[in-house]
Design a protein around this motif. Structure first.
Motif, PDB file in Angstrom:
ATOM      1  N   VAL A   4       0.836  -1.198   0.000  1.00 27.18           N
ATOM      2  CA  VAL A   4       0.000   0.000   0.000  1.00 27.18           C
ATOM      3  C   VAL A   4       0.873   1.250   0.000  1.00 27.18           C
ATOM      4  O   VAL A   4       0.602   2.222  -0.718  1.00 27.18           O
ATOM      5  CB  VAL A   4      -0.960   0.002   1.201  1.00 27.18           C
ATOM      6  N   ASN A   5       1.954   1.240   0.778  1.00 24.43           N
ATOM      7  CA  ASN A   5       2.838   2.401   0.845  1.00 24.43           C
ATOM      8  C   ASN A   5       3.593   2.632  -0.464  1.00 24.43           C
ATOM      9  O   ASN A   5       4.079   3.745  -0.703  1.00 24.43           O
ATOM     10  CB  ASN A   5       3.845   2.244   1.998  1.00 24.43           C
ATOM     11  N   SER A   6       3.691   1.598  -1.304  1.00 24.74           N
ATOM     12  CA  SER A   6       4.337   1.787  -2.600  1.00 24.74           C
ATOM     13  C   SER A   6       3.485   2.645  -3.534  1.00 24.74           C
ATOM     14  O   SER A   6       3.987   3.216  -4.497  1.00 24.74           O
ATOM     15  CB  SER A   6       4.607   0.425  -3.258  1.00 24.74           C
ATOM     16  N   VAL A   7       2.198   2.730  -3.226  1.00 20.85           N
ATOM     17  CA  VAL A   7       1.267   3.524  -4.028  1.00 20.85           C
ATOM     18  C   VAL A   7       0.881   4.805  -3.300  1.00 20.85           C
ATOM     19  O   VAL A   7       0.801   5.878  -3.883  1.00 20.85           O
ATOM     20  CB  VAL A   7      -0.004   2.701  -4.344  1.00 20.85           C
ATOM     21  N   PHE A   8       0.657   4.672  -2.014  1.00 22.95           N
ATOM     22  CA  PHE A   8       0.160   5.773  -1.181  1.00 22.95           C
ATOM     23  C   PHE A   8       1.341   6.343  -0.411  1.00 22.95           C
ATOM     24  O   PHE A   8       1.770   5.793   0.600  1.00 22.95           O
ATOM     25  CB  PHE A   8      -0.920   5.235  -0.241  1.00 22.95           C
ATOM     26  N   VAL A   9       1.861   7.460  -0.869  1.00 25.08           N
ATOM     27  CA  VAL A   9       3.153   7.965  -0.406  1.00 25.08           C
ATOM     28  C   VAL A   9       3.022   8.765   0.885  1.00 25.08           C
ATOM     29  O   VAL A   9       2.135   9.603   1.033  1.00 25.08           O
ATOM     30  CB  VAL A   9       3.793   8.856  -1.494  1.00 25.08           C
ATOM     31  N   GLY A  10       3.925   8.489   1.840  1.00 25.94           N
ATOM     32  CA  GLY A  10       4.168   9.390   2.944  1.00 25.94           C
ATOM     33  C   GLY A  10       3.239   9.315   4.135  1.00 25.94           C
ATOM     34  O   GLY A  10       3.362  10.116   5.055  1.00 25.94           O
ATOM     35  N   LYS A  11       2.311   8.377   4.175  1.00 27.87           N
ATOM     36  CA  LYS A  11       1.368   8.309   5.290  1.00 27.87           C
ATOM     37  C   LYS A  11       1.382   6.906   5.890  1.00 27.87           C
ATOM     38  O   LYS A  11       0.350   6.252   6.029  1.00 27.87           O
ATOM     39  CB  LYS A  11      -0.044   8.676   4.821  1.00 27.87           C
ATOM     40  N   GLU A  12       2.573   6.437   6.262  1.00 32.83           N
ATOM     41  CA  GLU A  12       2.713   5.083   6.782  1.00 32.83           C
ATOM     42  C   GLU A  12       1.860   4.859   8.033  1.00 32.83           C
ATOM     43  O   GLU A  12       1.299   3.783   8.228  1.00 32.83           O
ATOM     44  CB  GLU A  12       4.182   4.784   7.095  1.00 32.83           C
ATOM     45  N   ASP A  13       1.759   5.896   8.884  1.00 37.36           N
ATOM     46  CA  ASP A  13       0.964   5.734  10.104  1.00 37.36           C
ATOM     47  C   ASP A  13      -0.510   5.564   9.794  1.00 37.36           C
ATOM     48  O   ASP A  13      -1.210   4.773  10.432  1.00 37.36           O
ATOM     49  CB  ASP A  13       1.184   6.925  11.045  1.00 37.36           C
TER      50      ASP A  13
END
Length: 317
Positions: free
Chosen positions: A17-26
């Motif tokens: 998911v983080n590979s697509v949705f950048v910068g909001k790991e939390d």
């Protein structure tokens, strides 16, 4: 399946998911926590920050089906839960599924539709089924609703009542990306569409097993007492109209188990509780006029955390 492999799978979901949705790991971790805990999410954010991208990435990474509904004042309950349609050829009524018959449902701008339509979705969230013309239809499992609302527009909206807000396990806000994150977004989407290339890293059987394992995470008695201390404190004070209900405490318990599981542990710590209290509890509190809305609720919870004794015992079994 070994614990190492199970934790590895959930880590793969976060990474996918983080590979697509950048910068909001939390935010990604909190959404996945809520998913494993069997709850639903209310996202309050301005348009264009990636709410739809987040929902689609979650669906693709977990192998779930996804539906999206754009709420408007004329959206009807039947559009959500389905309806009976008369078939002239057979002379009988046939059931047609609504958009709710998906495993992940993005309910965009839920506060733009009528209270009757809002209630039809919230009933489905609470009961795990919909009833159309006296017949009940179970919803697909797992089932996650990501509802959104715009915090800067109020004309033509129907705010969710407090009792309905309480149905959401978490209320989150992603916010705008930093300069570095926005540059990374431009670079990532320069000449390709990462969402189209995203593949499932977990099938539905593995997801169901992960949810089952997460529900078995151990919570020590001292951690449970810490949770009760926090919740009881939200019910006290001159400005408090309504504190956190027992449902809110149970939601915190389920989220704490899922969060610990995602962190690779089979036990919950007080630090897990500290991470989750604001997204799980803040929207369940009602303070008096002039208290500052959700910002006042968050300030109250932060004060409670600062003044509540933290257990220091051994938290494992």
């Amino acid at each position: 399946m070994s614990l190492e492999k199970k934790y590895g799978l959930t880590k793969q979901i976060k990474e996918a998911v983080n590979s697509v949705f950048v910068g909001k790991e939390d935010v990604v971790e909190q959404v996945l926590t809520c998913f494993l805990a069997g709850g639903h999410i209310l996202l309050e954010d301005v348009p264009g920050v990636g709410k739809t991208t987040l929902a689609r990435a979650m669906a693709k990474a977990t192998g779930c089906t996804m539906g999206r509904v754009q709420f408007t004042p004329d959206t009807l309950p039947g559009d959500i839960v389905g309806m009976s349609v008369y078939n002239m050829k057979t002379g009988e009524f046939e059931h047609r599924d609504g958009v709710v018959m998906n495993q992940i449902l993005l309910a965009d701008e839920i506060n733009r539709t009528s209270p009757k339509t809002q209630a039809s979705l919230l009933e489905a969230m609470a009961e795990g089924q919909v009833t159309v013309d006296g017949t009940s239809y179970p919803l697909p499992q797992p089932f996650l609703v990501i509802a959104t609302q715009n915090p800067v527009e109020f004309l033509g909206t129907y705010p969710l009542p407090e009792a309905q807000m309480d149905r959401f396990m978490m209320k989150l806000s992603m916010g705008l990306p930093s300069r570095e994150e926005e540059l990374e977004i431009l670079e990532k989407y320069m000449d390709k569409e990462p969402l189209a290339e995203l593949e499932s890293v977990m099938n539905l059987e593995e997801l169901a097993q992960a949810k089952e394992e997460a529900s078995k995470v151990f919570v020590h008695e001292c951690v449970r007492e810490y949770m009760v201390d926090i919740v009881e404190a939200t019910r006290k004070g001159a400005q408090v109209v309504m504190g956190v209900s027992p449902r809110g405490n149970l939601a915190l318990l389920r989220c704490a188990k899922a969060y610990a599981y995602l962190e690779g542990r089979d036990y919950v710590t007080p630090d897990d509780i500290k991470v989750l209290v604001v997204p799980v509890l803040a929207h369940r509190i009602v303070l008096g006029y002039g208290s500052g809305g959700i910002a006042g609720n968050i300030k109250m919870i932060e004060h409670i955390l600062a003044t509540t004794a933290v257990p220091t015992e051994e938290f494992t079994k």
